[in-house]
Design an enzyme around this catalytic site. Structure first.
Site, mmCIF file in Angstrom:
data_model
loop_
_atom_site.group_PDB
_atom_site.id
_atom_site.type_symbol
_atom_site.label_atom_id
_atom_site.label_comp_id
_atom_site.label_asym_id
_atom_site.label_seq_id
_atom_site.Cartn_x
_atom_site.Cartn_y
_atom_site.Cartn_z
ATOM 1 N N ASN A 9 0.504 -1.168 0.177
ATOM 2 C CA ASN A 9 0.066 0.363 0.072
ATOM 3 C C ASN A 9 1.322 1.875 0.293
ATOM 4 O O ASN A 9 1.399 1.603 0.942
ATOM 5 C CB ASN A 9 -0.983 0.177 1.442
ATOM 6 C CG ASN A 9 -2.003 1.272 1.000
ATOM 7 O OD1 ASN A 9 -1.856 1.856 0.567
ATOM 8 N ND2 ASN A 9 -2.595 1.654 2.398
ATOM 9 N N TRP A 10 1.031 1.862 -1.065
ATOM 10 C CA TRP A 10 2.263 2.847 -1.679
ATOM 11 C C TRP A 10 1.915 4.044 -0.616
ATOM 12 O O TRP A 10 1.864 5.468 -0.588
ATOM 13 C CB TRP A 10 2.077 3.592 -2.807
ATOM 14 C CG TRP A 10 2.925 2.225 -3.349
ATOM 15 C CD1 TRP A 10 4.136 1.302 -2.886
ATOM 16 C CD2 TRP A 10 3.839 1.498 -4.456
ATOM 17 N NE1 TRP A 10 4.403 0.818 -4.039
ATOM 18 C CE2 TRP A 10 4.201 0.678 -4.809
ATOM 19 C CE3 TRP A 10 3.597 2.398 -6.058
ATOM 20 C CZ2 TRP A 10 4.859 0.478 -5.649
ATOM 21 C CZ3 TRP A 10 3.862 2.081 -6.817
ATOM 22 C CH2 TRP A 10 4.463 0.830 -7.139
ATOM 23 N N LYS A 11 0.189 4.414 -0.041
ATOM 24 C CA LYS A 11 -0.127 5.869 0.376
ATOM 25 C C LYS A 11 -0.042 6.876 -0.482
ATOM 26 O O LYS A 11 -0.332 5.986 -1.759
ATOM 27 C CB LYS A 11 -0.027 6.012 1.551
ATOM 28 C CG LYS A 11 -0.321 4.192 2.470
ATOM 29 C CD LYS A 11 -0.427 4.463 3.905
ATOM 30 C CE LYS A 11 -0.057 3.154 4.751
ATOM 31 N NZ LYS A 11 0.196 3.099 5.813
ATOM 32 N N HIS A 96 -9.333 1.097 5.708
ATOM 33 C CA HIS A 96 -8.574 1.585 5.697
ATOM 34 C C HIS A 96 -8.255 1.894 7.165
ATOM 35 O O HIS A 96 -9.928 3.377 6.912
ATOM 36 C CB HIS A 96 -7.542 1.672 4.977
ATOM 37 C CG HIS A 96 -5.898 1.769 5.106
ATOM 38 N ND1 HIS A 96 -5.690 2.812 6.155
ATOM 39 C CD2 HIS A 96 -4.649 0.621 4.831
ATOM 40 C CE1 HIS A 96 -4.685 2.778 6.070
ATOM 41 N NE2 HIS A 96 -3.540 1.277 5.676
ATOM 42 N N GLU A 98 -6.616 4.563 7.832
ATOM 43 C CA GLU A 98 -6.625 6.172 7.558
ATOM 44 C C GLU A 98 -8.417 6.102 7.081
ATOM 45 O O GLU A 98 -8.341 7.903 7.398
ATOM 46 C CB GLU A 98 -5.273 6.002 6.518
ATOM 47 C CG GLU A 98 -4.311 6.117 7.243
ATOM 48 C CD GLU A 98 -2.958 5.197 6.974
ATOM 49 O OE1 GLU A 98 -2.911 5.295 5.478
ATOM 50 O OE2 GLU A 98 -1.933 4.699 7.244
ATOM 51 N N GLU A 168 -5.029 -4.709 10.483
ATOM 52 C CA GLU A 168 -4.233 -3.500 10.515
ATOM 53 C C GLU A 168 -4.776 -3.094 12.681
ATOM 54 O O GLU A 168 -5.557 -2.745 11.661
ATOM 55 C CB GLU A 168 -3.305 -2.756 9.665
ATOM 56 C CG GLU A 168 -3.901 -3.530 8.630
ATOM 57 C CD GLU A 168 -3.425 -2.332 7.314
ATOM 58 O OE1 GLU A 168 -2.210 -2.490 6.953
ATOM 59 O OE2 GLU A 168 -3.997 -1.753 6.609
ATOM 60 N N GLY A 174 2.398 1.999 10.895
ATOM 61 C CA GLY A 174 3.511 3.286 11.074
ATOM 62 C C GLY A 174 3.698 3.928 12.163
ATOM 63 O O GLY A 174 4.594 4.669 12.122
ATOM 64 N N SER A 213 3.388 -1.954 10.370
ATOM 65 C CA SER A 213 5.067 -1.932 10.501
ATOM 66 C C SER A 213 5.903 -3.106 10.540
ATOM 67 O O SER A 213 6.216 -3.045 10.705
ATOM 68 C CB SER A 213 5.349 -1.577 12.046
ATOM 69 O OG SER A 213 4.867 -0.099 12.956
HETATM 70 P P1 13P Z 1 2.780 0.462 7.380
HETATM 71 O O1 13P Z 1 3.628 -0.749 6.906
HETATM 72 O O2 13P Z 1 3.550 1.800 7.797
HETATM 73 O O3 13P Z 1 2.923 0.602 9.418
HETATM 74 O O4 13P Z 1 1.080 0.792 7.240
HETATM 75 C C1 13P Z 1 0.519 0.061 7.216
HETATM 76 C C2 13P Z 1 -0.034 -0.450 6.613
HETATM 77 O O5 13P Z 1 -1.284 0.966 7.062
HETATM 78 C C3 13P Z 1 -0.688 -0.915 5.588
HETATM 79 O O6 13P Z 1 -2.608 -0.634 4.669
#
Ligand code: 13P
Length: 249
Positions: A9-11, A96, A98, A168, A174, A213
């Protein structure tokens, strides 16, 4: 050997030129591995680059990070499942953390998006996870099961058998804090039980990924856990060499 799904997931990262450089490195160094699927969730502006890069590769797939629940219309700034499918996406992240916690997306909105994805032929990856406060209050399983049930409320059982789930924990995203394999085992087992309750035996084949993470040092321990069928990775999926190391684990 169980099948594993590795999802990047590159966000809000990787402009088209960055995505192109990444995919060039990745596809030249990664050869198909039995029982492994690799998924990319680029930002929508770079979707076309990833779609073109994976076109010749049955083991690499791509999707979008979000959709609107309507199929089309006057929704400035939004992308429908139909548009994403037409642009080459095959998957979509829904719910997600976020989206839920930064943009206030409700369980109900998540359910409408999952239904829209299914109508358009996109495979939803339903993301669930508890906050630290909820974990400390002993509500983890109640929260993730509520989120899962709400997300699939509009689907037939047969459709539930075709989607993917990602656990998650919000406190692990993160932050460098990862759930222990034991934490993941407990939640994944509860999600599996619920999927079987909804879809019957087909629920055993629904991939349940862990995210939060994940990196090259902890991925092996996580994917060894029963009912952890892969990983959904943010930060550590952003450079091609690092992602190659994770996917080869
Ligand atoms: P990180 O791997 O940066 O913690 O993010 C996880 C995530 O939200 C993947 O969708």
């Amino acid at each position: 050997m169980k099948s594993l799904v590795f999802a990047a997931n590159w966000k809000m990262n990787q402009a088209p030129a960055d995505a192109e450089a990444f995919m060039r490195t990745f596809t030249s160094q990664y050869s198909r591995q039995q029982q492994k699927r690799v998924l990319f969730f680029p930002p929508a502006v770079s979707l076309h680059v990833v779609v073109a890069a994976v076109r010749q590769r049955g083991d690499l797939e791509t999707g979008v990070q979000n959709i609107h629940w309507e199929d089309k219309g006057a929704f400035t700034g939004e992308i429908s499942a139909t548009l994403a499918r037409a642009a080459g996406a095959r998957h979509v992240l829904v719910g997600h953390s976020e989206r839920r916690h930064v943009f206030g997306e409700s369980d109900e909105a998540t359910g409408k998006k999952v239904a829209a994805a299914a109508r358009a032929g996109l495979t939803p990856m339903i993301c669930v996870g508890e906050t630290l406060e909820e974990r400390e209050a002993g509500e983890t399983l109640a929260v993730v099961l509520r989120q899962l049930r709400a997300a699939v409320a509009g689907l037939e059982a047969a459709a539930v058998a075709t989607l993917m789930v990602a656990y998650e924990p919000v406190w692990a995203i993160g932050t460098g804090m990862t759930a222990t394999p034991q934490d993941a085992a407990e939640v994944h087992a509860a999600l599996r039980k619920e999927l079987i309750a909804i879809t019957g035996e087909r629920g055993r084949a629904v991939p349940i990924l862990y995210g939060g993470s994940v990196n090259r040092s902890n991925v092996d321990a996580l994917v060894s856990v029963e009912d952890v069928d892969g990983v959904l990775v943010g930060g550590a999926s952003l450079d091609a060499e690092g992602w190659l190391a994770i996917v080869r684990s």
